[in-house]
Structure formats: structure tokens, C-alpha cells
Design an enzyme around this catalytic site. Structure first.
Site, short mmCIF file in Angstrom:
data_model
loop_
_atom_site.label_atom_id
_atom_site.label_comp_id
_atom_site.label_asym_id
_atom_site.label_seq_id
_atom_site.Cartn_x
_atom_site.Cartn_y
_atom_site.Cartn_z
N CYS A 209 0.80 -1.23 0.00
CA CYS A 209 0.00 0.00 0.00
C CYS A 209 0.83 1.28 0.00
O CYS A 209 0.33 2.35 -0.36
CB CYS A 209 -0.92 0.01 1.22
N HIS A 344 -3.59 7.72 5.87
CA HIS A 344 -3.66 6.44 5.17
C HIS A 344 -5.11 5.98 5.19
O HIS A 344 -5.67 5.61 4.17
CB HIS A 344 -2.74 5.43 5.84
N HIS A 384 -9.37 2.06 -1.88
CA HIS A 384 -7.95 1.88 -1.57
C HIS A 384 -7.25 1.35 -2.81
O HIS A 384 -7.46 0.20 -3.21
CB HIS A 384 -7.83 0.90 -0.40
#
Length: 904
Positions: A209, A344, A384
Site C-alpha cells: 500500500c 492512510h 484503496h
């Protein structure tokens, strides 16, 4: 005593040198430290994000409107009903039906990038996206991708999965070598570098990520170290197969409704998203120097790992705090200066509280409820994006800085009970909020935490104010816009895009629009050039062109095959082209032209009674002087030399040159046969010597063949000669007035048309012979060289031989006829396609056209009396461009302070 003084002085000198050395070392050390923390400018961005956010502008529109790009997974990806099961424990199934996906992932023009259709089939669509988005980001930065070959441009990409490869793996018997290069992560970066010809670092980074922010961090380090001077950084993710979603379902990492409900009590996992984002980076100092448009500044960044957390995939609050503190230190920024953090924020009940507490520990002492730290997450809009998540968050913050507003954070209805909101100086904006900056510049942080433990944080600052300074040269009245594409339909679409842009961006100056389009776009074969004085005129001309009309100042060509630039000849005009104030507008508004004229003026000071600049541009000087050959010849030389220098500064360089009579002296100078100093010396002495001869002769143009005229003047050959052969039936005779009068009378009695020319002396005739001996003395003092480029000889009408670099040639040149028609024929034989006249009047173009087929060549003037000089020059430049000419657009704009702007 003297000895002691000497020893004292020596010691003092040593101490001074030592102190100076210490200061030098301190300065060098500081410079090194500063270089390690120099801010990085973001000068371009490109994207493909869910919700049809395929440009930064459409992405900002999506963010401002608070749009949720999550939708049900379409059948083009997979049959969701076959894979879906609401039971999270169902084996081989997924418990989500929704994701944030981009459209048309199967659309790609491989030939645009030189990729064969067969190779394209094996190419991971992620690589396709990277090629397209990187190209767009560069063009939006005002950088022509074609100009980056062999440059130290780095490529740093975050990438983490390849569904396309696993989809094709089931057909092993059909695998080819293209499948290897089309799917390996290393090839994602390598192909981009290869396609653009880049020689800087090139790497694909997989830290899950955090990959794209880690890639950005590496790009910044590469720029600061000098390893790269330009960098492309970003990430990509495409969800093409159900495999990854099925695996994440086993981890129970996903939200059943496919949405990230970050910081909310309903947070139950993250929703998957996909897309691609690329930013173009440059050292801030270089970006300012290059007049790049700066969208934001990266002040600093840091990367670390969670280390010993509660598990491999469990975040570590302490590590996050250290990371942000390291980034602040690298940025030389205090926590109090940061007013927004792009978190995040995946929307998990475990990760969100840990991240918020870490933010509070770093920023809490510097903020309070009255001055809270604003936090948000783009994942609530587009999901995401995993390896591309960081670049999406960064681009959101760049846009917020640019538009000075904070976009609304979605799905925040009931604050998470696991976060102590009452005691934390944090605020989640749920509406579009003006981003105020009471304490200076707007500064933000961007966090990205990898599921494998690798974390990254970036500190961003709003772009510095870029004040456009005015140069010493007055702005020219006209500008040229050039557009190009690989196909006619693509050019039509591009023109439409520019029409829309002009209608909606009235704040951009026409000069900046043209500068950016001309310097910052790749040049393809289907071309359009438009000359305009303002945006309104430019828009009108584009619209007229789209309807099929061809207004003045619009040039367009669809060549069947345009692979090389056309061979170009410079044609230098002879005597008779002069007029008062020729070139004055260029002298005032083009420094290259002015410097060339001024150079000639300086070289001739003391040689002429009146300086050539005064002859040209001083109204107090009698205009008749310009027609005295003593002045005519050096003035014409200077103007033509200046025009040639101006054209060459614009990238239009001749492959071959030719001059008519005195024009051959300028041609020889441009070809390198002698220097401009020696060329001026020759032409000035030539003019003076001719001026001293009796003005008792005439020149007459005759509509007849050379052979017939030779017969007619045979008995007068001591006084009359053929001065020029300008066409098959276009001859000029020159000589004594009485003899010329008799010849003309005889010719007219036979019905042959004649025309007396307005000249001061009978040039190229026997009457010039008295000056030859003295001119030869001057010619013998000149240093000659062999030509660097081809030059056609007036004397022979053919490509010049070694003799052109001798005094004898230039002495003979005075009395020999100008074989113009043969010279043009030779140019055609040499493959010349563009004939550009370098002179104040297009005298040679008409004569030249008559020497060849009407279908042959493009004939262009430099100046034309009575026509705006910029209009004449730019119209010819536009025609040259659409013919395939290679223009140095930056060179053309060297006199002006231009600013790059965002264009379609």
C-alpha cells in the site's frame, strides 16, 4: 627587527589562509546539507482514477462534489454472481460485490508508442496505463516527451500485483516471449524508460500500500543527489481478476459494501480501488529557473518499517510517529506549520485508531480545538488503490493546495468510538472547506502504510508565488499556436479540446498558451499552425477551421508520408529589395536580429560616413542615401545576415544556400566561406568602388531567351553584357546608356517586351571593369574557407566548387552574369523542397517559381514591404512547420519571460 616582522607577517598570512579555508569548508558543508534537503517541485500530473477522473481537473471535480466512485463490479471484469457469497468464511468466494474501478481499461493505441498489435496483446494493461499517463503528465508539465531521449530522467513506480498475467497463465501453450516482457514488474518501469529513451534510474517498487509514496521518496532522493535531473514518480493498480479480491476476503480485510468508512464507527474493512497516477518532479531551483508551472512543493519525506508490531500486518503507532517526525525534520518544518494530513485511513477498526493516536502525539501539542489539524482520506471517494494509494492521496493534497480548499471526507457519520475525539485536536471535514493560512504557507502531510510494514510520509507545501517579470524586449503583436497528432481524427479532437480550453481559461495569456503548446508537446505528422493576436481571434480561427474554412493565418497539412524534415534552401535577395525602415519592427522586438544589425553597424564604424543603423532607422537621414550603392550593399547585407541569424535561432537552418548577385556574399557568409567581418569588408569596398564609377549606364529586363539576346547585343559587347538569366525568357542586360537605348529600341520594334530597372549603376557589365584591380587587392586580404554547407554559384548556376573560396572567384563575380534560373534548377536537382527567401522583399520567389513546375517546392518570404513584419515571418514559420520543419520554439521565445500553463 625586520626578521621578526617578516616572521609575524608570515604567521598572520598562514592564519588568514587557514581561517579562509575553514570558512570555505563551512560553506561547502552547508551547501551539501542544503542540497540534501532542497525542496522538490511538482510540475506536472496525470491520472486515471475511478469516477471518470482521467485528468487532475476531473479528479478535483469529483473530490469537491463529494462523489463516491464505488459501484458494482461489472461483468466485463468477472461474473460477480459466480464468485460472490455473503458468508465471509465461504471457501473460494468473495463477500464483496463492489469496488471503485476505472473504465475502458481495454482501450489502448499501441502504435502511438511504437508497440506492435501482437505485442500489445501480451502487455499488462497496467503498463499501458503507465505509458499513457506518464505521457500526459509530461505534456501537462509543458515538457515534450520526444525531447527527453538520452536525458538523466528517472522513473520510480509503485506496483504490486499483476492480474493480467495470472489470467493468461491458464493458456500456457499460447505464452510467448512477449508475455515475459509484458508482465514483469521490472518491465513496467523499464518499458517507460525505454519508450521515452530515458537514461536515469528506473525501478519498480513493491511495498504494497505504500509503494507509490516510497517510489516518490526515492525519486526525490535521486533528484537531490544529482542522479536524476527530472523524475517521473507514481503508481498503478488494476483489478482484472477475482483472485486478489478472493484472497483478501480470506484475510477479512475488505468492507462488505466495498467502501472505506474511514474514522467512522461503521468502519469494517477497506474497499478496493484501482487507477494510475504520475507526477513530474524537478528540483525547485531548476523549476523556477525553467519557468515551469509549479503545483506544489515536496519539502521532505521519510520511509521506515513497523518493526516489532503486534503482527506482520498490524500497524505500529510508535513507528508511525517516528516516521512523521523524520519527515518533518527532513522538511525543516515544525509540527505547528502543518494544517492538514491526508491519512492512510483505510477504514479498519484497528488501523484507523492507531493512526489517529499517532497523529495526535506528533501534532497534538501544536494544535487545539480552536486550531485543529484537519485530516481526511481520499479512499472514501475512490477506494484503496493499494500500490497506487499514496500517489492518489498526494495528488488530492496538491489539488487542495492549488485551489486552497479542503475536499469533503465521505462516510463520516458516527465518529469511531475507538478514537477519543473530545481530547484530540483533530477535525474531519465533511464539507468543502476553505483552506486558510493565518500562519504562513499552507503545509500538509501525506501518509501511506504498507500492509507488509513499510511506511512513507511526505510533507507538501503550496507552490511559491511565481511573479512574471517583463523582459527588456517589447512584446510582439502576434503569436503562433501549433497542434499536431498522429491521425486526422486525433487532430480534430485536439482542436476541439483547445476550443473548450480557450473558452474556459480566459485568464491564461495567449503568449503562454502558445509557448506551452509549442515547446511542451510532441510533434507528429498531421499539423496545424494558427497565427493570432489574442485568444478571441485564436478561438475564432480554430472554429472556422473546423467548419472547413481556411482563414488567413491558418495552415494545415495532412502529408501522406512525412518522416524527415524537408530540405531547405535560403535564397538571399540582391540589390533593389531595399526600402526605408526595413526590419525596424524586428530590430525593436527580436534581440537576435537587433544584435546582428548592431554587430554589422559596429564593424562598419569608420568605413561609412553614416552608420547603417541610422541609414535604416533614423528619419533625420535623407532616405535617398539608401539607394546609393555605397550604402545599399552593406545595408542589404546587414539586414539579410540578421534575418538569417533570426531564422537559425528559431531552428530553421539551411541545408543549402544561394544568393542573387550581392546576396551571394551573405550566402557565402552563412555557408562559412568567410566571416561576417570579412564579408562586410568585401561588400562595403565593392559598394564604394562601384559608387565611384560613373553612373552612365542602365539595366533593362527583357522577355527573351539568353541565346537570342546574346545575338542582339553581340556588336555592343564592349559596352553591354547579359547581367542575369532569371528564367527561360527572362534576361537582364546591363551597360552604357546609349548602347542600351539602341538595343531596347531594336527589341521593342520586334515586339519584345522590355523594362528599365531602377538602379544606380550598370552592375555585372563591362562598365564595372575599372574597379576590378582595386577590388582584387581587397579580396586578396580575405581569409577564405571551404563551405560548411552547400552553396550554389551565381557564376556557374551549379553547386560551387573549391574556387568559390578564392579572391579570383569574387573578382570575376562582379562582371559575370547571375545564372539564377540554372541555380534554381540545381536546387531542385539537389532535392530542395522549401525555398525561403532571406530579404526585405520577396523578389526571388516569383522568378524562382517560373523556373520550375508549379507543383514543385514551397516558396516562402521573410519580409514584405507594407506587411507587418511579425505577420510575414510567423506565416512563413507556420507554413514551414506544417511542411515538417523542425522549429526551436524555446529559441523563438528567448527574449520573453514565458510561463508554462496547463493545456489539453
Amino acid at each position: 627587527m625586520n626578521t621578526n616582522n617578516e616572521e609575524y607577517n608570515q604567521s598572520l598570512s598562514i592564519i588568514k589562509r587557514s581561517l579562509r579555508a575553514v570558512e570555505d569548508m563551512k560553506a561547502k558543508l552547508k551547501a551539501m546539507e542544503d542540497s540534501q534537503t532542497e525542496p522538490i517541485a511538482i510540475i506536472g500530473m496525470g491520472c486515471r482514477f475511478p469516477g471518470n477522473a482521467n485528468t487532475p481537473e476531473s479528479f478535483w471535480k469529483l473530490l469537491c462534489k463529494g462523489e463516491d466512485a464505488v459501484a458494482e463490479i461489472p461483468p466485463q471484469r468477472w461474473d460477480v454472481n459466480s464468485y460472490y457469497d455473503s458468508d465471509p468464511d465461504a471457501v473460494g468466494k468473495m463477500y464483496v460485490r463492489h469496488a471503485a474501478l476505472v473504465s475502458q481499461v481495454d482501450k489502448f493505441d499501441p502504435q502511438f508508442f511504437g508497440i506492435s498489435p501482437r505485442q500489445a496483446i501480451s502487455l499488462d494493461p497496467q503498463q499501458r496505463f503507465l505509458l499513457e499517463v506518464a505521457w500526459e503528465a509530461l505534456e501537462r508539465a509543458g515538457i515534450n516527451p520526444q525531447k527527453l531521449e538520452d536525458t538523466q530522467t528517472g522513473v520510480f513506480l509503485g506496483i504490486g500485483q499483476n492480474d493480467y498475467f495470472y489470467m493468461n497463465l491458464s493458456q500456457q501453450e499460447n505464452l510467448s516471449h512477449y508475455d515475459a516482457t509484458g508482465n514483469g514488474f521490472c518491465f513496467a518501469a523499464g518499458r517507460l524508460s525505454y519508450t521515452l529513451g530515458l537514461q536515469g534510474p528506473s525501478m519498480a517498487i513493491d511495498t504494497a500500500c505504500s509503494a507509490s509514496l516510497v517510489a516518490l521518496h526515492q525519486a526525490c532522493q535521486s533528484l537531490r543527489s544529482g542522479e536524476s535531473n527530472l523524475a517521473l514518480a507514481g503508481g498503478v493498480q488494476l483489478i482484472l481478476s477475482p483472485l486478489g479480491t478472493t484472497m483478501l476476503s480470506r484475510l477479512k480485510a475488505l468492507s462488505p459494501d466495498g467502501r472505506c468508512k474511514t474514522f467512522d464507527a461503521a468502519a469494517d474493512g477497506y474497499g478496493r480501488g484501482e487507477g494510475c497516477g504520475i507526477v513530474v518532479l524537478k528540483l525547485l531551483s531548476n523549476a523556477i529557473k525553467d519557468n515551469d508551472q509549479i503545483f506544489a512543493v515536496i519539502r521532505g519525506s521519510a520511509v521506515n518499517h513497523d518493526g516489532p508490531s503486534g503482527g506482520l500486518t498490524v500497524p505500529n503507532k510508535s513507528a508511525q510517529e517516528k516516521l512523521i517526525q523524520q519527515a518533518l525534520k527532513a522538511a525543516r518544518i515544525e509540527a505547528s506549520q502543518v494544517s492538514y494530513v491526508e491519512a492512510h485511513g483505510t477504514g479498519t477498526s484497528l488501523g484507523d485508531p492507531i493512526e489517529v493516536r499517532a497523529l495526535a502525539n506528533v501534532f497534538g501539542q501544536e494544535h487545539n480545538q480552536e486550531n485543529p489539524l484537519m485530516i481526511g482520506s481520499v479512499k472514501t471517494n475512490i477506494g484503496h488503490l493499494e500500490p497506487a494509494a499514496g500517489i492518489a492521496g498526494l495528488m488530492k493534497v496538491v489539488l487542495q493546495l492549488q485551489y486552497q480548499n479542503i475536499a469533503p471526507h465521505l462516510h463520516f457519520k458516527n465518529p469511531s468510538p475507538y478514537i477519543n475525539w473530545e481530547n484530540l485536536p483533530l477535525k474531519v471535514p465533511t464539507q468543502k472547506t476553505p483552506w486558510l493560512s493565518p500562519k504562513g504557507k499552507r503545509i500538509a502531510g501525506v501518509s501511506c502504510f504498507g500492509i507488509s510494514g513499510t511506511n512513507a510520509h511526505v510533507i507538501l507545501e503550496e507552490a511559491p508565488a511565481q511573479v512574471k517579470s517583463s523582459g527588456d524586449i517589447p512584446e510582439r503583436p502576434l503569436h503562433i499556436l501549433t497542434l499536431s497528432a498522429k491521425t486526422p481524427p486525433a487532430l480534430t479532437e485536439l482542436i476541439k479540446d483547445y476550443e473548450k480550453h480557450l473558452e474556459t481559461h480566459e485568464e491564461d495569456s495567449l503568449a503562454d498558451i502558445c509557448y506551452t503548446a509549442n515547446t511542451g508537446r510532441a510533434q507528429f505528422h498531421h499539423r496545424l499552425a494558427v497565427i493570432a493576436s489574442n485568444q478571441k481571434e485564436l478561438l475564432a480561427k480554430l472554429q472556422q477551421h473546423q467548419t472547413g474554412a481556411e482563414p488567413t493565418g491558418v495552415y494545415h497539412k495532412q502529408p501522406s508520408q512525412l518522416t524527415t524534415k524537408p530540405k531547405t534552401a535560403f535564397l538571399f535577395t540582391g540589390q533593389g529589395s531595399q526600402y526605408v525602415k526595413m526590419g525596424q519592427q524586428l530590430y525593436q522586438q527580436a534581440s537576435v536580429f537587433r544584435e546582428a544589425i548592431d554587430k554589422c553597424d559596429r564593424l562598419l564604424r569608420g568605413e561609412l560616413e553614416h552608420p547603417i543603423t541610422k541609414i535604416l532607422y533614423d528619419s533625420s537621414i535623407p532616405s535617398e542615401l539608401l539607394d546609393q550603392t555605397e550604402y545599399t550593399q552593406p545595408v542589404i547585407f546587414a539586414v539579410e545576415y540578421a534575418l538569417a541569424q533570426l531564422w537559425q535561432s528559431w531552428g530553421i537552418k539551411p541545408d543549402i544556400v544561394m544568393g542573387h548577385s550581392l546576396g551571394e556574399y551573405v550566402a557565402a557568409t552563412i555557408a562559412g566561406i568567410f566571416s561576417v567581418e570579412e564579408g562586410l569588408k568585401l561588400i562595403t569596398r565593392r559598394g564604394k568602388l562601384m559608387q565611384q564609377l560613373p553612373s552612365t549606364g542602365e539595366m533593362v529586363s527583357v522577355r527573351a531567351t539568353e541565346s537570342s539576346i546574346r545575338e542582339k547585343i553581340r556588336e555592343y559587347r564592349e559596352e553591354v553584357a547579359i547581367a542575369a538569366i532569371n528564367g527561360e525568357e527572362s534576361v537582364v542586360i546591363s551597360g552604357a546608356t546609349k548602347a542600351i537605348t539602341e538595343i531596347v529600341t531594336n527589341l521593342e520594334s520586334e515586339g519584345i517586351k522590355t523594362k528599365r530597372l531602377q538602379v544606380s549603376h550598370p552592375f555585372h557589365s563591362p562598365l564595372m571593369e575599372p574597379m576590378l584591380a582595386e577590388f582584387e587587392q581587397v579580396a586578396n586580404q580575405v581569409n577564405y574557407n571551404q563551405p560548411r554547407i552547400g552553396i550554389i554559384s551565381n557564376v556557374t548556376g551549379e553547386k560551387a566548387e573549391a574556387s568559390i573560396g578564392t579572391a579570383k572567384y569574387w573578382v570575376n563575380h562582379i562582371t559575370q552574369p547571375v545564372r539564377f534560373s540554372e541555380s534554381i534548377e540545381t536546387l531542385v536537382e539537389e532535392g530542395v523542397e522549401v525555398f525561403l527567401e532571406i530579404g526585405a522583399q520577396p523578389i526571388l520567389l516569383g522568378m524562382g517559381r517560373s523556373c520550375v513546375s508549379t507543383e514543385e517546392g514551397v516558396w516562402l518570404p521573410s519580409l514584405r514591404q507594407g506587411v507587418d513584419e511579425w505577420e510575414s515571418m510567423l506565416c512563413s514559420l507556420g507554413k514551414l512547420y506544417v511542411e515538417g520543419g523542425e522549429v526551436d520554439w524555446s529559441g523563438m521565445e528567448r527574449d520573453y519571460q514565458r510561463q508554462k500553463v496547463v493545456l489539453p
